[in-house]
Design a protein around this motif. Structure first.
Motif, PDB file in Angstrom:
ATOM      1  N   UNK A 120       0.443  -0.762  -0.222  1.00  0.00           N
ATOM      2  CA  UNK A 120      -0.186   0.167   0.690  1.00  0.00           C
ATOM      3  C   UNK A 120       0.925   1.244  -0.184  1.00  0.00           C
ATOM      4  N   UNK A 121       1.887   1.112   0.241  1.00  0.00           N
ATOM      5  CA  UNK A 121       3.031   2.144   0.160  1.00  0.00           C
ATOM      6  C   UNK A 121       2.598   3.096   1.554  1.00  0.00           C
ATOM      7  N   UNK A 122       1.919   2.754   2.368  1.00  0.00           N
ATOM      8  CA  UNK A 122       2.374   3.224   3.669  1.00  0.00           C
ATOM      9  C   UNK A 122       2.424   2.635   5.331  1.00  0.00           C
ATOM     10  N   UNK A 123       2.548   3.326   6.053  1.00  0.00           N
ATOM     11  CA  UNK A 123       2.751   3.022   7.181  1.00  0.00           C
ATOM     12  C   UNK A 123       0.771   2.359   8.116  1.00  0.00           C
ATOM     13  N   UNK A 124       1.098   1.629   8.038  1.00  0.00           N
ATOM     14  CA  UNK A 124      -0.726   1.132   8.970  1.00  0.00           C
ATOM     15  C   UNK A 124      -0.488   1.796  10.057  1.00  0.00           C
ATOM     16  N   UNK A 125      -2.006   2.474   9.781  1.00  0.00           N
ATOM     17  CA  UNK A 125      -2.124   3.229  11.896  1.00  0.00           C
ATOM     18  C   UNK A 125      -2.601   1.818  12.463  1.00  0.00           C
ATOM     19  N   UNK A 126      -2.917   2.346  14.055  1.00  0.00           N
ATOM     20  CA  UNK A 126      -3.342   1.759  14.822  1.00  0.00           C
ATOM     21  C   UNK A 126      -4.629   0.550  13.963  1.00  0.00           C
ATOM     22  N   UNK A 127      -5.815   1.623  13.963  1.00  0.00           N
ATOM     23  CA  UNK A 127      -6.602   1.288  13.418  1.00  0.00           C
ATOM     24  C   UNK A 127      -6.777   0.394  12.054  1.00  0.00           C
ATOM     25  N   UNK A 128      -5.816   0.757  11.103  1.00  0.00           N
ATOM     26  CA  UNK A 128      -5.937   0.029  10.481  1.00  0.00           C
ATOM     27  C   UNK A 128      -5.227  -1.168  10.627  1.00  0.00           C
ATOM     28  N   UNK A 129      -4.046  -1.225  11.400  1.00  0.00           N
ATOM     29  CA  UNK A 129      -4.014  -2.900  11.395  1.00  0.00           C
ATOM     30  C   UNK A 129      -5.093  -3.422  12.128  1.00  0.00           C
ATOM     31  N   UNK A 130      -5.497  -3.057  13.396  1.00  0.00           N
ATOM     32  CA  UNK A 130      -6.850  -3.346  14.081  1.00  0.00           C
ATOM     33  C   UNK A 130      -8.049  -4.594  13.502  1.00  0.00           C
ATOM     34  N   UNK A 131      -8.037  -3.540  12.128  1.00  0.00           N
ATOM     35  CA  UNK A 131      -9.261  -3.790  10.493  1.00  0.00           C
ATOM     36  C   UNK A 131      -7.946  -5.095  10.600  1.00  0.00           C
ATOM     37  N   UNK A 132      -6.456  -5.490  10.273  1.00  0.00           N
ATOM     38  CA  UNK A 132      -6.139  -6.586   9.662  1.00  0.00           C
ATOM     39  C   UNK A 132      -6.264  -7.457  10.106  1.00  0.00           C
ATOM     40  N   UNK A 133      -6.299  -7.302  11.694  1.00  0.00           N
ATOM     41  CA  UNK A 133      -6.403  -7.924  12.545  1.00  0.00           C
ATOM     42  C   UNK A 133      -6.845  -8.507  12.860  1.00  0.00           C
ATOM     43  N   UNK A 134      -8.702  -7.923  12.384  1.00  0.00           N
ATOM     44  CA  UNK A 134      -9.596  -8.641  12.725  1.00  0.00           C
ATOM     45  C   UNK A 134      -9.975  -9.965  11.667  1.00  0.00           C
ATOM     46  N   UNK A 135      -9.116  -9.151   9.978  1.00  0.00           N
ATOM     47  CA  UNK A 135      -9.845 -10.345   9.413  1.00  0.00           C
ATOM     48  C   UNK A 135      -9.406 -11.827   9.373  1.00  0.00           C
ATOM     49  N   UNK A 136      -7.798 -10.813  10.152  1.00  0.00           N
ATOM     50  CA  UNK A 136      -6.918 -12.245  10.332  1.00  0.00           C
ATOM     51  C   UNK A 136      -6.995 -13.583  11.450  1.00  0.00           C
ATOM     52  N   UNK A 137      -7.679 -12.635  12.465  1.00  0.00           N
ATOM     53  CA  UNK A 137      -7.807 -13.783  14.266  1.00  0.00           C
ATOM     54  C   UNK A 137      -9.053 -13.607  13.902  1.00  0.00           C
ATOM     55  N   UNK A 138     -10.506 -12.712  13.393  1.00  0.00           N
ATOM     56  CA  UNK A 138     -11.612 -13.460  14.056  1.00  0.00           C
ATOM     57  C   UNK A 138     -12.157 -14.343  12.579  1.00  0.00           C
ATOM     58  N   UNK A 139     -12.096 -13.935  11.646  1.00  0.00           N
ATOM     59  CA  UNK A 139     -12.420 -14.449  10.325  1.00  0.00           C
ATOM     60  C   UNK A 139     -11.840 -15.300  10.435  1.00  0.00           C
ATOM     61  N   UNK A 140     -10.301 -16.127   9.877  1.00  0.00           N
ATOM     62  CA  UNK A 140      -9.514 -16.344   9.956  1.00  0.00           C
ATOM     63  C   UNK A 140      -8.981 -17.238   9.367  1.00  0.00           C
ATOM     64  N   UNK A 141      -9.030 -15.467   8.389  1.00  0.00           N
ATOM     65  CA  UNK A 141      -7.914 -16.037   6.877  1.00  0.00           C
ATOM     66  C   UNK A 141      -6.461 -15.979   6.954  1.00  0.00           C
ATOM     67  N   UNK A 142      -6.542 -16.753   6.466  1.00  0.00           N
ATOM     68  CA  UNK A 142      -4.458 -17.340   6.388  1.00  0.00           C
ATOM     69  C   UNK A 142      -3.853 -15.409   5.123  1.00  0.00           C
ATOM     70  N   UNK A 143      -2.894 -15.452   6.536  1.00  0.00           N
ATOM     71  CA  UNK A 143      -1.902 -15.079   5.536  1.00  0.00           C
ATOM     72  C   UNK A 143      -1.201 -14.459   4.383  1.00  0.00           C
ATOM     73  N   UNK A 144      -1.761 -15.978   3.509  1.00  0.00           N
ATOM     74  CA  UNK A 144      -1.024 -15.513   2.416  1.00  0.00           C
ATOM     75  C   UNK A 144      -1.928 -15.106   1.525  1.00  0.00           C
ATOM     76  N   UNK A 145      -3.582 -15.423   2.433  1.00  0.00           N
ATOM     77  CA  UNK A 145      -5.020 -15.420   1.613  1.00  0.00           C
ATOM     78  C   UNK A 145      -4.711 -13.953   1.657  1.00  0.00           C
ATOM     79  N   UNK A 146      -4.225 -13.459   2.851  1.00  0.00           N
ATOM     80  CA  UNK A 146      -4.998 -12.024   3.242  1.00  0.00           C
ATOM     81  C   UNK A 146      -4.595 -11.344   2.028  1.00  0.00           C
TER      82      UNK A 146
END
Length: 300
Positions: A120-146
């Motif tokens: 994305x060419x930018x540093x992820x903010x804490x809220x951005x990382x929280x969203x990514x963590x939700x997709x990874x941890x809550x939905x269970x999407x693997x890192x490579x798929x994400x």
């Protein structure tokens, strides 16, 4: 006699009905019972296979438990395709300390964040990382798929808005919930989805020309209509017929009206120009008279 069950103080209990408990006990399948409890914990609002990471199971194991629950009548046959909860309403709220812990204790997630920032060419903010963590941890999407998901969203935005434009994390989150609903949780499944998407995108200009809109790219809403018509099985020629009827009726191209025509044809099983012309052909007066006569005999 003192009880032997140790209870934790957290208020995260679940309730299981008596009939469900009896079915699980009679079946004696520990995996099915554990998956059922995990689904209850999430209030039945996530696809079963998205719990693979939480349960630390391989895909084959969770699919076996899922099928057992279906056989026991505890899981709907189409549960894997249910629409997940709306991200804004149902996803858990990850705190900044959750992000820090995940970045320090989970090397896979930490590496994913770095790769997403690079793409994305930018540093992820804490809220951005929280969203990514939700997709990874809550939905269970693997890192490579994400990562493939993020690249897909970035390419879509760049294609529509120009080089250097980036998708927002809410847009990425929305697409992630779609992938979870579709069961896209492996690289192979993602590759197949992206291949189909690319093929449909490649045909979009043909539909725009059929709608007499020239060579301009469609807006987001227009693209949604076109992709939907493709899924229904309509080619550009059939869409051109619907557009012609729309213009005759409305004196301009109204997308919602055109969509209504195509939806009616789809429900009638008419998709090719030949099928549409035959299905829309007015009945002759003789046939209408014969039909009325036949109907009249019903009441004699």
């Amino acid at each position: 006699m003192a009880g032997c069950l140790l209870l934790t103080p957290e208020d995260g209990s679940v309730t299981i009905s008596g009939p469900a408990l009896r079915r699980l006990l009679e079946r004696g399948d520990a995996d099915a019972a554990l998956l059922y409890l995990a689904l209850l914990h999430h209030q039945g609002m996530v696809p079963p296979r998205s719990l693979a990471r939480e349960l630390r199971w391989e895909r084959g194991r969770i699919e076996g438990a899922e099928e057992t629950l279906r056989e026991l009548g505890l899981l709907a046959r189409d549960a894997g395709g249910e629409t997940p909860p709306a991200p804004a309403d149902e996803r858990p709220v990850y705190q900044p300390e959750d992000v820090v812990r995940s970045l320090t204790e989970n090397a896979e997630f930490a590496n994913l964040v770095k790769e997403v920032e690079r793409r994305l060419g930018k540093r992820l903010s804490t809220p951005d990382t929280q969203v990514l963590l939700g997709l990874y941890d809550y939905l269970g999407l693997p890192a490579d798929v994400l990562y493939l998901l993020v690249c897909h969203c970035a390419e879509r935005v760049e294609r529509r808005l120009g080089e250097g434009r980036r998708p927002g994390m809410k847009q990425i989150e929305k697409e992630g919930y779609l992938w979870a609903r579709l069961g896209i949780d492996t690289q192979d499944a993602a590759a197949e989805y992206l291949k189909t998407y690319a093929r449909r995108q490649g045909a979009v200009p043909q539909y725009m020309r059929a709608l007499q809109l020239g060579e301009r790219p469609p807006s987001a809403s227009e693209e949604k209509y076109i992709l939907s018509w493709q899924e229904w099985g309509f080619g550009p020629e059939a869409v051109a017929l619907a557009a012609d009827k729309t213009i005759l009726r409305c004196h301009e191209l109204k997308w919602s009206y055109c969509n209504g025509i195509l939806k009616k044809w789809h429900e009638a099983g008419l998709h090719t120009p030949e099928e549409i012309e035959a299905g829309d052909r007015p009945r002759s007066k003789t046939r209408e008279k014969e039909s009325r006569t036949d109907d009249a005999w019903k009441y004699v």
